[in-house]
Design an enzyme around this catalytic site. Structure first.
Site, PDB file in Angstrom:
ATOM      1  N   LYS A  47      40.060 -60.289 -71.984  1.00 10.98           N
ATOM      2  CA  LYS A  47      40.333 -59.192 -72.923  1.00 10.98           C
ATOM      3  C   LYS A  47      41.805 -58.250 -72.674  1.00 10.98           C
ATOM      4  O   LYS A  47      42.679 -58.761 -72.202  1.00 10.98           O
ATOM      5  CB  LYS A  47      39.337 -58.084 -72.219  1.00 10.98           C
ATOM      6  N   TYR A 270      67.492 -37.169 -69.265  1.00 12.31           N
ATOM      7  CA  TYR A 270      66.862 -35.819 -69.686  1.00 12.31           C
ATOM      8  C   TYR A 270      66.745 -35.257 -68.511  1.00 12.31           C
ATOM      9  O   TYR A 270      66.333 -35.717 -67.567  1.00 12.31           O
ATOM     10  CB  TYR A 270      65.397 -36.381 -70.366  1.00 12.31           C
TER      11      TYR A 270
HETATM   12  C1  LIG Z   1      37.566 -56.763 -66.582  1.00 12.05           C
HETATM   13  C2  LIG Z   1      36.386 -57.338 -66.028  1.00 12.05           C
HETATM   14  C3  LIG Z   1      36.213 -58.507 -65.011  1.00 12.05           C
HETATM   15  C4  LIG Z   1      37.772 -58.818 -64.411  1.00 12.05           C
HETATM   16  O1  LIG Z   1      38.109 -58.237 -63.532  1.00 12.05           O
HETATM   17  P1  LIG Z   1      39.306 -58.359 -62.600  1.00 12.05           P
HETATM   18  O2  LIG Z   1      39.350 -57.149 -61.493  1.00 12.05           O
HETATM   19  O3  LIG Z   1      40.428 -58.283 -63.499  1.00 12.05           O
HETATM   20  O4  LIG Z   1      39.194 -59.767 -62.005  1.00 12.05           O
HETATM   21  C5  LIG Z   1      35.076 -58.764 -64.512  1.00 12.05           C
HETATM   22  N1  LIG Z   1      33.972 -58.240 -65.111  1.00 12.05           N
HETATM   23  C6  LIG Z   1      33.938 -57.284 -66.023  1.00 12.05           C
HETATM   24  C7  LIG Z   1      32.546 -56.594 -66.386  1.00 12.05           C
HETATM   25  C8  LIG Z   1      35.161 -56.789 -66.637  1.00 12.05           C
HETATM   26  O5  LIG Z   1      35.091 -55.926 -67.354  1.00 12.05           O
END
Ligand SMILES: *Cc1c(COP(=O)(O)O)cnc(C)c1O
Length: 380
Positions: A47, A270
Site C-alpha cells: 500500500k 528562516y
Molecule cells: C499496513 C498493514 C500491515 C503491514 O504492517 P507493517 O507494520 O508495515 O508490517 C499489515 N496488516 C494490515 C491490516 C495493514 O494495514
C-alpha cells in the site's frame, strides 16, 4: 554513473534521490518467510506506493519469490496492480466506501468486511452471482478502527457464512501493539482470535487465517495462522529490539549545491535560529522538506559526508538544507550527502531519523515526495 562520485547531470542522480536496494528487500522477505515456516503464505503489503518506494518495482522484485498475493489499502491501489499485470490475489485491508465496491468486484479485488451493512452493500454490487465473490472477514480484537466484534460471533457469522453471493477467502485481525516490548497485549488479542476461529463452523478450508504484520510475524506466534502480511520490515524498518534487524533498503541522498565560509555571528535560515559560533564552513544541500526530508531535523539531525556525521543546522527550507562541514576537509559542490542510509561505513538508520523527529519510519518513507527519483541500484 556512480552516485558517490561528483558527476553532475539532470538525470536521477542530478540533485536529490532515493536509492533502493532490491537484494535487501528480498533478503528481508526471506527472513519473514523462514520465520513463518513451511506452508506459511506471505502477502507483502504494498500500500501507499509500497511505503513510498514505488509499487511497480517492488512488486516486480518481490514476484521473484512467488508470494501468495499482495495487500493494499485502497481500490485504486488494487486497480493499479491489475494495470501492472498482477494476476495473483490482491487483498484490500482498509474499509472501502460503498461507491467503490463495484469496481473492486469487477477487477477481482478481495475486500475485507467489518459489518453486515457492508456485506449487504457488497452483495448488491455483485452482478454475476454465478461465481461466489471472495471476501475476507476482519475481526476486531482491540484495534477498534474496523472489524466484526470478536465478542458477537453469533450475531454476524451465520449470515456471513450463509451468503449465497460471497465466499469467505480469509479471516484476520490486526494487532495494535505488536512492536511494543511487552507482548502481553498481543498475546491476548491472538488468544481471542484463536478462540473465535475455533467457534466458526463452516469456515472454508482454504481460507487464509492471519494476524501478523511484520512485528507480529517476527515476534509472536499464532497457532491457527497460515498466512502473514508484512510491510515495514521488508522496506528496512526495525520492528522491535528482540526482532531481527532488517537489512537497510533505502538511502536518501542529495548533492551539495554551494559551499561557503562564514564569519562568526552569521545567521542561517528562516527565523535565524542558528548563528555561526566561529568561522564556519557551511554546505547548502539541494534537498528540503518539499522532498520529504522532515523539517523537524533542523538544528537536530545529522547527515553523512565521506563517512562522517555532520550536523544539520538552521531550519530546513522547502528546497534546501544546510550542514556544518567545518570539520570535513575541502568539500566541493557536487558531493553527495546522505540523510538516511549508509555512506563509507557510517550509517543513519531510517528509525534513527524517525526517533529524532518523534515519528515512525513508516511516516518518513511514505512522506518521501515524488520530487525524489527512486533509483533501483544493483538489480538482482
Ligand atoms: C499496513 C498493514 C500491515 C503491514 O504492517 P507493517 O507494520 O508495515 O508490517 C499489515 N496488516 C494490515 C491490516 C495493514 O494495514
Amino acid at each position: 554513473m556512480d552516485p558517490s562520485r561528483g558527476g553532475i547531470d539532470t538525470g536521477p542522480y542530478g540533485r536529490a534521490w532515493v536509492e533502493i536496494n532490491p537484494e535487501a528487500l528480498l533478503n528481508n522477505l526471506d527472513v519473514i518467510s523462514r520465520r513463518g515456516g513451511e506452508g506459511m503464505r506471505v502477502v507483502p503489503m504494498v500500500k501507499a506506493d509500497a511505503y513510498g518506494l514505488g509499487v511497480e518495482e517492488v512488486v516486480r522484485v518481490l514476484a521473484s519469490r512467488d508470494p501468495y498475493g499482495f495487500g493494499v489499502a485502497t481500490v485504486e491501489e488494487g486497480l493499479q496492480l491489475r494495470t501492472l499485470g498482477v494476476t495473483r490475489p490482491i487483498m484490500i485491508y482498509s474499509p472501502v466506501p460503498p461507491g467503490q465496491y463495484r469496481a473492486a468486484v469487477k477487477h477481482g479485488l478481495i475486500l475485507s468486511l467489518s459489518s453486515l451493512y457492508e456485506m449487504r452493500a457488497l452483495e448488491g454490487a455483485v452482478e454475476d452471482a454465478s461465481r461466489p465473490c471472495p471476501v475476507q472477514i476482519e475481526v476486531d480484537t482491540g484495534m477498534g478502527r474496523a472489524g466484526f466484534p470478536a465478542g458477537d460471533v453469533d450475531g454476524w457469522w451465520p449470515p456471513v457464512r450463509d451468503s449465497k453471493v460471497l465466499s469467505v477467502a480469509g479471516l484476520w485481525t490486526h494487532l495494535h501493539s505488536a512492536d511494543e516490548p511487552d507482548p502481553g497485549a498481543s498475546r491476548k488479542q491472538i488468544k481471542a482470535f484463536e478462540a473465535l476461529w475455533r467457534r466458526l463452523d463452516g469456515l472454508p478450508g482454504g481460507a487464509l487465517i492471519h494476524v501478523a504484520n511484520s512485528a507480529g510475524g517476527l515476534r509472536l506466534d499464532c497457532e491457527v495462522a497460515n498466512a502473514t502480511r508484512p510491510g515495514y520490515f521488508l522496506y528496512g524498518g526495525r520492528v522491535g529490539d528482540d526482532a531481527p534487524d532488517p537489512e537497510p533498503v533505502v538511502d536518501v541522498r542529495a548533492r551539495v549545491a554551494l559551499v561557503r565560509q562564514v564569519p562568526a555571528g552569521t545567521t542561517l535560515g528562516y527565523g535565524a535560529t542558528y548563528r555561526a559560533r566561529r568561522t564556519e564552513r557551511w554546505a547548502t544541500v539541494a534537498i528540503g522538506y518539499g522532498d520529504g526530508l522532515p523539517r523537524a531535523l533542523g538544528n537536530r539531525g545529522h547527515a553523512l559526508m565521506r563517512g562522517r556525521r555532520v550536523p544539520i543546522i538552521g531550519r530546513i527550507s522547502m528546497d534546501a538544507t544546510v550542514v556544518d562541514i567545518t570539520d570535513v576537509a575541502a568539500v566541493e559542490p557536487g558531493e553527495a550527502v546522505t540523510f538516511i542510509g549508509s555512506d563509507a561505513g557510517a550509517q543513519i538508520a531510517l528509525d534513527e531519523v524517525a526517533d529524532t523527529v518523534g515519528t515512525i519510519g513508516y511516516e518518513i518513507l511514505t512522506g518521501l515526495s515524488p520530487r525524489l527519483p527512486r533509483v533501483w541500484a544493483r538489480q538482482p
